[in-house]
Design an enzyme around this catalytic site. Structure first.
Site, PDB file in Angstrom:
ATOM      1  N   HIS A 137       0.722  -1.127  -0.100  1.00 55.63           N
ATOM      2  CA  HIS A 137       0.147  -0.082  -0.055  1.00 55.63           C
ATOM      3  C   HIS A 137       0.840   1.446  -0.001  1.00 55.63           C
ATOM      4  O   HIS A 137       0.486   2.337  -0.841  1.00 55.63           O
ATOM      5  CB  HIS A 137      -0.983  -0.098   1.089  1.00 55.63           C
ATOM      6  CG  HIS A 137      -1.681   1.264   1.493  1.00 55.63           C
ATOM      7  ND1 HIS A 137      -2.808   1.836   0.591  1.00 55.63           N
ATOM      8  CD2 HIS A 137      -1.351   2.367   2.299  1.00 55.63           C
ATOM      9  CE1 HIS A 137      -2.937   2.970   1.035  1.00 55.63           C
ATOM     10  NE2 HIS A 137      -2.231   3.391   2.052  1.00 55.63           N
ATOM     11  N   HIS A 142       1.270   5.023  -2.573  1.00 50.41           N
ATOM     12  CA  HIS A 142       1.460   6.446  -2.039  1.00 50.41           C
ATOM     13  C   HIS A 142       2.926   7.160  -2.683  1.00 50.41           C
ATOM     14  O   HIS A 142       2.826   8.196  -3.127  1.00 50.41           O
ATOM     15  CB  HIS A 142       1.841   6.603  -0.644  1.00 50.41           C
ATOM     16  CG  HIS A 142       0.610   6.593   0.222  1.00 50.41           C
ATOM     17  ND1 HIS A 142      -0.458   7.616   0.312  1.00 50.41           N
ATOM     18  CD2 HIS A 142       0.040   5.626   1.058  1.00 50.41           C
ATOM     19  CE1 HIS A 142      -1.404   7.491   1.006  1.00 50.41           C
ATOM     20  NE2 HIS A 142      -1.012   6.116   1.413  1.00 50.41           N
ATOM     21  N   GLU A 185      -6.046   9.295  -0.105  1.00 49.61           N
ATOM     22  CA  GLU A 185      -6.127   7.846  -0.219  1.00 49.61           C
ATOM     23  C   GLU A 185      -7.355   7.371  -1.149  1.00 49.61           C
ATOM     24  O   GLU A 185      -7.307   6.402  -1.792  1.00 49.61           O
ATOM     25  CB  GLU A 185      -6.700   7.590   1.357  1.00 49.61           C
ATOM     26  CG  GLU A 185      -5.686   7.611   2.323  1.00 49.61           C
ATOM     27  CD  GLU A 185      -4.797   6.381   2.211  1.00 49.61           C
ATOM     28  OE1 GLU A 185      -4.693   5.736   1.524  1.00 49.61           O
ATOM     29  OE2 GLU A 185      -3.726   6.717   2.964  1.00 49.61           O
ATOM     30  N   SER A 204      -4.082   0.526  -4.477  1.00 50.37           N
ATOM     31  CA  SER A 204      -3.406  -0.699  -4.201  1.00 50.37           C
ATOM     32  C   SER A 204      -4.472  -1.731  -3.777  1.00 50.37           C
ATOM     33  O   SER A 204      -4.423  -2.611  -3.295  1.00 50.37           O
ATOM     34  CB  SER A 204      -2.815  -0.368  -2.673  1.00 50.37           C
ATOM     35  OG  SER A 204      -3.732   0.247  -1.875  1.00 50.37           O
TER      36      SER A 204
HETATM   37 FE    FE Z   1      -2.327   5.259   3.034  1.00 47.17          FE
END
Ligand code: FE
Ligand code: PHE
Length: 298
Positions: A137, A142, A185, A204
């Protein structure tokens, strides 16, 4: 042999308040040599699957940045190698961490252009879902957009804003957290080719990559700072609403004013349910709400 000396991740603890993370704030060296063949295979499987799915679904900047950084399906990247490229592009540095950090530590890292990345990767039986952020993730989701100068500045500004909101109080922090949730997010971006994903929580996840763009169930609404700050969200299911930016520049400009008076004004306003559509919303799609659970917005 290697696994016997490998660092062990700190497990979360079951208490009478439920399942709580053990916060460890230390920065740790990525124990790259200790990753097992299973760990690399988990990275490979996820990398390959998501890249295939994200062609034509993720923001162009995101996919290009992964390639530029040299991320690939062969093996888990070395933070050191990514840092050479990332540092040269935008001055950000990845630092290894055990897992979730206390808010203020997290904000301080971001404000100083350090992005905390969980050093361990999920187990093979957690390929499709894991409740807490792992390396896949953090790194796959990110890190790529930190290569983009505008988004890189946005993340650092968010860190400084977080330190400030923390000092103002819990309500300010709650409003700011919603902005992170609905952009960093779970954000979507409007492009000439159609809506694309840029949020790390979406890219993700196989299920949410499809759902966020293609399902008729969720709302898709144009970015509006105060609207987002008022809107509750889901932590246990796919989002009921996604907010759409027109560009990373728009995100940066809309969030550059001092939030202090905005936080003050929002105290008098009601919080909005995650699935609400309001008068004045720029609606890309009003969701059917199919399959939505009642309650559970936070
Ligand atoms: Fe995150
Ligand atoms: N302008 C915000 C403030 O004054 C800081 C911020 C920038 C927060 C970008 C989030 C994202 O608090």
């Amino acid at each position: 042999m290697e696994t016997a000396t490998a660092p062990r991740r700190v497990e979360h603890q079951q208490t009478d308040k439920g399942y709580v993370p053990v916060y460890t704030t230390a920065v740790v060296e990525q124990p790259w040599e200790s990753y097992s063949a299973d760990d690399h295979a988990t990275w490979s499987t996820l990398y390959q699957r998501q890249r295939e799915l994200l062609e034509g679904r993720a923001s162009r900047e995101f996919l290009q940045a992964q390639d530029e950084m040299g991320m690939n399906a062969h093996m888990i990247p070395r933070f050191d190698q990514l840092n050479e490229v990332l540092g040269a592009a935008t001055g950000w540095t990845l630092v290894g961490v055990e897992g979730l950090l206390p808010e203020l530590d997290f904000f301080d890292h971001l404000a100083n252009r350090r992005f905390p990345v969980t050093w361990w990767i999920r187990r093979p039986d957690q390929i499709d879902y894991i409740a807490e952020p792992d390396m896949f993730h953090d790194l796959f989701g990110h890190v790529p957009l930190l290569m983009n100068p505008v988004f890189a500045d946005y993340m650092a500004a968010y860190g400084r804003g977080g330190v400030k909101a923390h000092a103002i109080g819990p309500e300010a922090l709650q409003h700011l957290t919603r902005l992170y949730w609905y952009t960093v997010e779970f954000g979507l971006i409007n492009t000439p080719e159609g809506l694309r994903i840029y949020g790390a929580g979406i890219v993700s996840s196989k299920g949410e990559s499809l759902y966020s763009l293609e399902s008729a169930a969720p709302n898709r609404i144009g970015f509006d700072l105060e609207r987002i700050m008022r809107t509750k969200y889901r932590i246990d299911t796919f989002q009921k609403t996604y907010f759409v930016i027109d560009s990373y520049e728009q995100l940066m400009e809309a969030t550059s004013p001092d939030f202090t008076p905005i936080y003050a004004a929002l105290e008098a306003q009601e919080h909005l349910p995650a699935g609400d559509v309001q008068d004045g919303d720029r609606v890309f799609q009003k969701g059917t709400g199919e399959g939505w659970a009642d309650g559970g917005d936070v």
